[in-house]
Design an enzyme around this catalytic site. Sequence first.
Site, mmCIF file in Angstrom:
data_model
loop_
_atom_site.group_PDB
_atom_site.id
_atom_site.type_symbol
_atom_site.label_atom_id
_atom_site.label_comp_id
_atom_site.label_asym_id
_atom_site.label_seq_id
_atom_site.Cartn_x
_atom_site.Cartn_y
_atom_site.Cartn_z
ATOM 1 N N TYR A 109 7.390 -0.823 -6.682
ATOM 2 C CA TYR A 109 6.283 0.137 -6.606
ATOM 3 C C TYR A 109 4.984 -0.637 -6.444
ATOM 4 O O TYR A 109 4.738 -1.638 -7.140
ATOM 5 C CB TYR A 109 6.210 0.985 -7.881
ATOM 6 C CG TYR A 109 5.042 1.947 -7.905
ATOM 7 C CD1 TYR A 109 5.181 3.251 -7.449
ATOM 8 C CD2 TYR A 109 3.783 1.544 -8.362
ATOM 9 C CE1 TYR A 109 4.103 4.136 -7.450
ATOM 10 C CE2 TYR A 109 2.707 2.416 -8.362
ATOM 11 C CZ TYR A 109 2.880 3.713 -7.910
ATOM 12 O OH TYR A 109 1.811 4.580 -7.903
ATOM 13 N N GLU A 197 -0.369 4.705 -1.994
ATOM 14 C CA GLU A 197 0.832 4.469 -2.800
ATOM 15 C C GLU A 197 2.013 4.122 -1.898
ATOM 16 O O GLU A 197 2.323 4.860 -0.965
ATOM 17 C CB GLU A 197 1.156 5.714 -3.633
ATOM 18 C CG GLU A 197 2.357 5.550 -4.546
ATOM 19 C CD GLU A 197 2.650 6.811 -5.337
ATOM 20 O OE1 GLU A 197 2.430 6.806 -6.557
ATOM 21 O OE2 GLU A 197 3.098 7.803 -4.721
#
Length: 386
Positions: A109, A197
Site C-alpha cells: 500500500y 492512493e
Amino acid sequence: MNIHEHQAKEILKEYGAPVSKGFVVYSVEEIKEKISYLNSKSFVLKAQIHAGGRGKAGGVKLVKDLNELEVESAKMMGKKLFTHQTGPEGKKVKRLYVEEASNILKEFYLSCLIDRQSSKIVFISSTAGGMDIEKVASETPNQIVTTKIEFKEKIKDEEVEKIIKPFNFDEEQKKVAFNLVEILFKILIQKDANLIEINPLIITKEKKIICLDAKMNFDDNAIFRQPEILKMRDINEEDPAETEASKYDLAYIKLSGSIGCMVNGAGLAMATMDIIKLYGKEPANFLDVGGGASKEKVAAAFKLILSDKNVKGILINIFGGIMRCDVLAQGVIDAAKEVNLSVPLLVRLAGTNYKEGKKILDDSGLKILSANDLNDAAKKIVEAIK
C-alpha cells in the site's frame, strides 16, 4: 473532485509511473475493437465507479480469454454495484476498464495526501496492500509507516528512503519505487491533488513493480487552474443535488436527517446543525449560501432543500453582514410560491436589513414561523415537525 481509476492511471503513466496496459470502454461492443492493444491471454475487468470495495461487490473479475471477457462485460455493464461507499442506492456501472492480468507475488500500500491538521503532505506506506487501510490502521498499526513532509518543490532523498523502507525491495526495485514516490509527490503538488492512493502496489513474479489500482481526488477550490483535470469530471458519479448546487456556487452536502438547513457562513451552518441535534432531530443537509447571495441564488438553495423527500421542515438561519436579509426574504418567498411549500418553514433573521426582511416575510401571506434566536429557532422547528 474524484476521478475514475483509468483516468488516474493515465495521469500516472503521463508522469512515467509503472502501470498495466489497459483501455476503457463505454459499451461491450468496443472490447473487440480495442483488445488487440493488449498483449495478454488473460485479462482483468474492472467496473469504473467512484467507490471503493468494487472487488467484494463483483466489480472486478479475472477472465481467462476474450470469450469470457465479453460474457462478464455484458453482465457488469449497466449493473448496480453496492459497496460500503456507495450507500444503499448503489452505483450503476457505465464504463469498464480492461487491463492485462498480472502475476502477483506480493501486494503493498502506498499513498500521499494533504494533512490539514499539520499543514503537511503525508505519505503512508504499508506491507498490507490490497486491504482497507483504515482497518489495517486500527487492527495492526505496526504495519503502517507515516511520513510527514513540508510543502516544497522536491521531496528529499532521505524522506523517500523512509517511505519505501518497509517494502524491503531489492536494489532494482528500490530505484523504481524511489522514482514512483517522487512522481506521486509531483502530481500532488502540480495537479492540486488532495489524495493519491495506490492500493495495491504490487511486485509481480517477474520482479516488476506495478501500480495495480489507483485513486485520485483533487481540491475543488483549485480546480479552476486544472482544466485538464476538470475535463475528467464524471457528473453521473456525483449526487445530482450536489451537482445542481455547484451550478449556483452553493456549498451543499446532503445528509440523512429531516430538517433542511439554509445558512450563510460555514461556522454558523455547523452551529445550526449542532443545535438541531441537541433538540433531538437530525439535519437533512449542510448548505452555506455564502456572504453575498442574490435572490436567484437563495431561491435555488431553497428548491435544492425541497428536492430531498426526507425533508419534513426547513430552518433558515441568516446573520446579515454582506448578505442582506431583505434579499434573502424575497428569494425564499419566490421559491416557496413556485414549489408550493407544504412543510413547516422557520426563518430567523439578524443583521443587515433584518426589519425589512421580516416585513417582507410577514406580508407574504405564507405560513412562516419566526424566532428571536437560534435556540428558539431550533426548538420551534423541531416542535413543528412532530
